[in-house]
Every structure is written in C-alpha cells, then in structure tokens.
Design an enzyme around this catalytic site. Structure first.
Site, mmCIF file in Angstrom:
data_model
loop_
_atom_site.group_PDB
_atom_site.id
_atom_site.type_symbol
_atom_site.label_atom_id
_atom_site.label_comp_id
_atom_site.label_asym_id
_atom_site.label_seq_id
_atom_site.Cartn_x
_atom_site.Cartn_y
_atom_site.Cartn_z
ATOM 1 N N TYR A 116 0.845 -1.199 0.000
ATOM 2 C CA TYR A 116 0.000 0.000 0.000
ATOM 3 C C TYR A 116 0.872 1.238 0.000
ATOM 4 O O TYR A 116 1.873 1.288 0.709
ATOM 5 C CB TYR A 116 -0.916 0.017 1.228
ATOM 6 C CG TYR A 116 -2.303 -0.473 0.880
ATOM 7 C CD1 TYR A 116 -3.037 0.192 -0.101
ATOM 8 C CD2 TYR A 116 -2.852 -1.584 1.498
ATOM 9 C CE1 TYR A 116 -4.298 -0.265 -0.453
ATOM 10 C CE2 TYR A 116 -4.115 -2.039 1.143
ATOM 11 C CZ TYR A 116 -4.829 -1.366 0.168
ATOM 12 O OH TYR A 116 -6.067 -1.804 -0.190
ATOM 13 N N GLU A 129 -0.668 4.772 -0.392
ATOM 14 C CA GLU A 129 -1.492 5.972 -0.582
ATOM 15 C C GLU A 129 -0.653 7.221 -0.388
ATOM 16 O O GLU A 129 0.152 7.284 0.550
ATOM 17 C CB GLU A 129 -2.653 6.009 0.421
ATOM 18 C CG GLU A 129 -3.889 5.313 -0.076
ATOM 19 C CD GLU A 129 -4.070 3.975 0.575
ATOM 20 O OE1 GLU A 129 -3.028 3.350 0.906
ATOM 21 O OE2 GLU A 129 -5.221 3.560 0.767
ATOM 22 N N ASP A 152 -7.457 13.936 -24.777
ATOM 23 C CA ASP A 152 -7.330 12.510 -24.439
ATOM 24 C C ASP A 152 -6.599 11.828 -25.597
ATOM 25 O O ASP A 152 -7.158 11.666 -26.684
ATOM 26 C CB ASP A 152 -8.741 11.934 -24.262
ATOM 27 C CG ASP A 152 -8.734 10.449 -23.931
ATOM 28 O OD1 ASP A 152 -7.688 9.792 -24.117
ATOM 29 O OD2 ASP A 152 -9.789 9.941 -23.497
ATOM 30 N N THR A 190 -3.894 6.488 -21.943
ATOM 31 C CA THR A 190 -3.682 5.161 -21.390
ATOM 32 C C THR A 190 -2.217 4.819 -21.640
ATOM 33 O O THR A 190 -1.544 5.459 -22.453
ATOM 34 C CB THR A 190 -4.562 4.084 -22.077
ATOM 35 O OG1 THR A 190 -4.376 4.173 -23.485
ATOM 36 C CG2 THR A 190 -6.025 4.275 -21.738
ATOM 37 N N LYS A 196 -2.384 0.342 -25.325
ATOM 38 C CA LYS A 196 -2.640 0.764 -26.717
ATOM 39 C C LYS A 196 -1.310 1.003 -27.456
ATOM 40 O O LYS A 196 -0.425 0.160 -27.388
ATOM 41 C CB LYS A 196 -3.545 2.005 -26.730
ATOM 42 C CG LYS A 196 -4.910 1.732 -26.049
ATOM 43 C CD LYS A 196 -5.926 2.817 -26.354
ATOM 44 C CE LYS A 196 -7.281 2.501 -25.762
ATOM 45 N NZ LYS A 196 -7.578 3.098 -24.478
ATOM 46 N N ARG A 249 -1.711 -2.040 -18.766
ATOM 47 C CA ARG A 249 -3.035 -1.411 -18.781
ATOM 48 C C ARG A 249 -3.081 -0.360 -17.674
ATOM 49 O O ARG A 249 -2.935 -0.699 -16.498
ATOM 50 C CB ARG A 249 -4.066 -2.504 -18.520
ATOM 51 C CG ARG A 249 -5.505 -2.134 -18.626
ATOM 52 C CD ARG A 249 -6.311 -3.397 -18.806
ATOM 53 N NE ARG A 249 -6.003 -3.961 -20.108
ATOM 54 C CZ ARG A 249 -6.636 -3.644 -21.238
ATOM 55 N NH1 ARG A 249 -7.646 -2.795 -21.214
ATOM 56 N NH2 ARG A 249 -6.286 -4.173 -22.382
HETATM 57 N N1 DSN Z 1 -12.040 0.418 -25.143
HETATM 58 C C1 DSN Z 1 -11.165 1.377 -25.779
HETATM 59 C C2 DSN Z 1 -11.213 1.293 -27.253
HETATM 60 O O1 DSN Z 1 -11.349 0.180 -27.748
HETATM 61 O O2 DSN Z 1 -11.084 2.285 -27.939
HETATM 62 C C3 DSN Z 1 -11.423 2.759 -25.318
HETATM 63 O O3 DSN Z 1 -11.370 2.793 -23.943
#
Ligand code: DSN
Length: 415
Positions: free
Chosen positions: A50, A52, A196, A222, A225, A231
C-alpha cells in the site's frame, strides 16, 4: 505454490488465452502485445504494497523503494511528453479523465466532447457514463461531407454551449486532430482544454502525430494501446494544476496506487524513448495506410477516405453486412476486430454499420506491408462468405499459419 498447482482451472484458461493471442490476428485498435519486461514488472511483489499518497508523502511505512519507482515513472513521463507535471497513478484512461473533471469542475458544469456516436469515448460526456451524469454534457459531431472534425462547427457549438471544459481526442477517429485550433476555440469561450490521447500517445511521442501537450491544459492517456505498456492511465498538466490533479486522483477518486503497474509504466516509458519505438510507430501508420488502401481496392468504403493514424473505419453498408455480423464471422476465422458505429450510423451500437481496424498489435509482431495485403485478402474472403462457418474454420488455419511466421509469446511460453 505455483498457479498451475493452486488453481489449475485459472492456469489452463490463461494458457488458452496466450494461445488465442498468439494465433489470432489482433486488429482491435486499442489492443497490443506487451513484452516480457512489462509482464515481469507487473507480476511482482510490488502488488503487496500500500502506498497511498505520493513519493515522500505516503500514509504507510515501508515505501522507500516505491517512492523511487514512482519518481522514476513521473520523471520519465515528464521527459517523454515534455510536460510540466505528470501523475502516473490513474488505474485507467477512464480514471484519468474522471480525475481531471473532478479536479477542475463542479458537478453540473458544462463539458463539450466528441459525440460517442462519431468517435468520442464514453468518458467524454456520454449519457451512460459518469461524465454525462455528473456534468452537463454536450457533443460535437464530424462533418457529414468529409466525416472529419469540422472546427468551425466545434467553435459554433462551443459558443452556444459555453462549456467550462472542452475535450479533444477520440476512440474511433482516423484523422489527425488540430490541437492548436482546439485551444483557440477553448480560449475564445473561456474553457479549459483536455486532450485525451489514449489511442495515439505512442504516435505523439514518436513525432508521428501533432503534439497536444503544449496546447492543452490537461492531457490524459492510457499506457497500453500504442504505448505498448501495462493497462493503466496517466495525466499530464501544467504546473499550476499539479496540486488539483494530484488531489483529484488521490484521495479524490482512488485509494492505493497499483505500484506493480506503475513500475511497468516506468519500464514502458523508458522503452518509448528508444529509436526502435519511433520506428515501430512509423510502421504502425504505414501498415494502417496500406491495409486501408488494400481494403479500399477490394471495394470497401473507408470512412473519411483514409487514415492518418493507427486505425480506420470500414463502412459495410453497401455490402449488406452489419458490423456485428462481420465481427462474429471474423472472430470465428481468428481475426479480431470490433464492430463500430460510423458517423451518422442508422444502426445502434450493438449492431453498427461498420468495423474498426487497427494495426498496433500486428505491427508489434513484425508484420509489414506484404502481410497487410494478406490480411485484407483474408478479411475480404470471410466477408464474402459471411454465413459459411466451415469456410471460416478453414481461414482460421491460414490465420494460424500466418501468425506462426511471426511468433511473439511462443518465444516466451511453451505453446
Ligand atoms: N475500449 C477502448 C477502445 O477500444 O477504444 C477505449 O477505452
């Protein structure tokens, strides 16, 4: 005790998933394959701890090494994105977006984001999400003619709505976004600009997409991707908002940070500084453009006529196939992608008229333009025989053979 001994049911399912990922063509634009270094960092004892708070300001003892790890992740994020401040604790892109809204807005404040039916994300103001429930949300759409963002229209809506915050960025938009223009629009109505870049962060840091960091008050992303990390989420902002953003993440919307994930974020941020990563991002785009052109040659209508980034949308209307039917037939053939609404779609989100195709994962495996032509041909053959399950099973074997030429997890795990 080893997982294989303590819970063979879960162990076997994980093994099956490794095999599925290895022998499928992953064209889901938001997915990727992480390397062994990321897997190592994520599956370690840091999950026990932990922490925090923030480095040197924790609420628990024993955080010495975690402070170092989180500080390294923060410094790398600031260096890579050329940002004044970074918060590496958001558990996801949605949490990152929630933290920014929570940090600078009051419930009921107006926000303006890209309409989810035109490519925006749930957290950009969709009714089903906190962003559309706790805030008064409005959406901008793409142009009916070009299927691209019409900045004059965004400006018109912004003047009408007078939002406190404008969101740029998307989940299913194949074109460059002009962040400078967005900032001008935000300034003209006295709004904050949040960008974003969850989908395009890898392209941005490699210099392959216009960079929003110097234009936006807040940038969220994120770390999976195109970033090819664990993730998770990340927030970048100007120094003047640092305190508000940190307080919004913790204690605002989260408790203990996932320190094993933060360690893996640090590793992926280091990886993203390499020339190899930049070359990878360039190839993602080359592959997307080539696959898109190959599909177009086979008679498919491409939304907006092409792509500038890692993904494109195919309109299946003239083929009399729904996105759902295409997704299911392709899945049976070992080709993974998702049904997607196209702009001004007449079908709902569960059926859709389109599919979204992305190249980050196949590019990670080392596939290039020649393989993109093979993939276009495989997709086309499946869609031409949409009701032929036996044929789809045959194609699955071809997909497996192609994937076997580009091993990824087969190099790490016994398959
Ligand atoms: N689920 C993602 C996507 O496929 O674009 C976005 O959060």
């Amino acid at each position: 005790m080893k997982l294989s001994e303590s819970d063979s049911q879960i162990y076997q399912l994980i093994k099956k998933e490794i095999e599925r990922e290895e022998y499928s063509l992953i064209l889901i634009a938001s997915e990727n394959y992480v390397g062994e270094d990321i897997l190592d960092a994520m599956s370690c004892v840091l999950t026990n701890k932990y922490a925090e708070g923030y480095p040197s300001k924790r609420f628990y003892s024993g955080c010495r090494y975690l402070d170092e790890i989180e500080s390294i992740a923060i410094d790398r994020a600031k260096e890579l994105f050329k940002a004044e401040h970074a918060n590496v604790q958001p558990h996801s892109g949605s949490s990152a977006n929630m933290a920014v809204l929570h940090g600078v807005l009051k419930p009921g404040d107006r926000i303006l984001g890209m309409d989810i039916t035109h490519g925006g994300h749930l957290t950009h103001g969709a009714r089903a999400s906190f962003s559309g429930k706790f805030y008064s949300s409005f959406g901008y759409k793409v142009s009916r003619e070009t299927e691209m963002i019409d900045y004059e229209e965004v400006e018109r809506v912004a003047r009408e709505v007078r939002p406190r915050l404008i969101i740029a960025g998307a989940s299913a938009y194949p074109r460059f976004i002009d962040f400078e223009r967005f900032r001008k629009i935000a300034d003209s109505v006295g709004a904050y600009l949040m960008v974003d870049i969850a989908h395009i962060a890898g392209l941005v840091v490699a210099g392959e997409h216009p960079d929003p960091v110097r234009h936006a008050h807040f940038v969220t992303t994120t770390t999976h991707k195109t970033m090819r990390g664990p993730r998770g989420g990340l927030i970048l902002c100007k120094e003047e908002f640092a305190k508000a953003i940190d307080a919004a993440v913790f204690p605002g919307i989260q408790g203990g940070p996932l320190m094993h994930v933060i360690a893996a974020k640090a590793v992926s941020l280091k990886n993203a500084m390499t020339d190899e990563f930049k070359e990878y991002q360039r190839q993602i785009i080359k592959n997307a453009k080539h696959l898109c052109a190959s599909m177009e040659k086979k008679g498919y209508r491409i939304v907006s006529g092409g792509t500038d980034n890692h993904l494109f949308l195919v309109d299946l209307t003239s083929k009399n196939i729904t996105g759902k039917e295409a997704q299911e037939a392709l899945e049976r053939s070992g080709i993974m992608l998702n049904r997607n609404l196209i702009p001004f779609d007449t079908k709902g989100p569960n059926i859709t008229s389109g599919i979204r195709i992305g190249t980050p994962a196949v590019t990670t495996r080392g596939m290039k333009e020649p393989e993109m032509e093979i993939i276009a041909e495989l997709i086309h053959r499946v869609l031409e025989r949409i009701d032929d399950g036996a044929f789809q099973d045959e194609v699955k074997e071809e997909v497996k053979a192609l994937c076997s030429r580009f091993p990824f997890y087969a190099k790490i795990y016994p398959l």
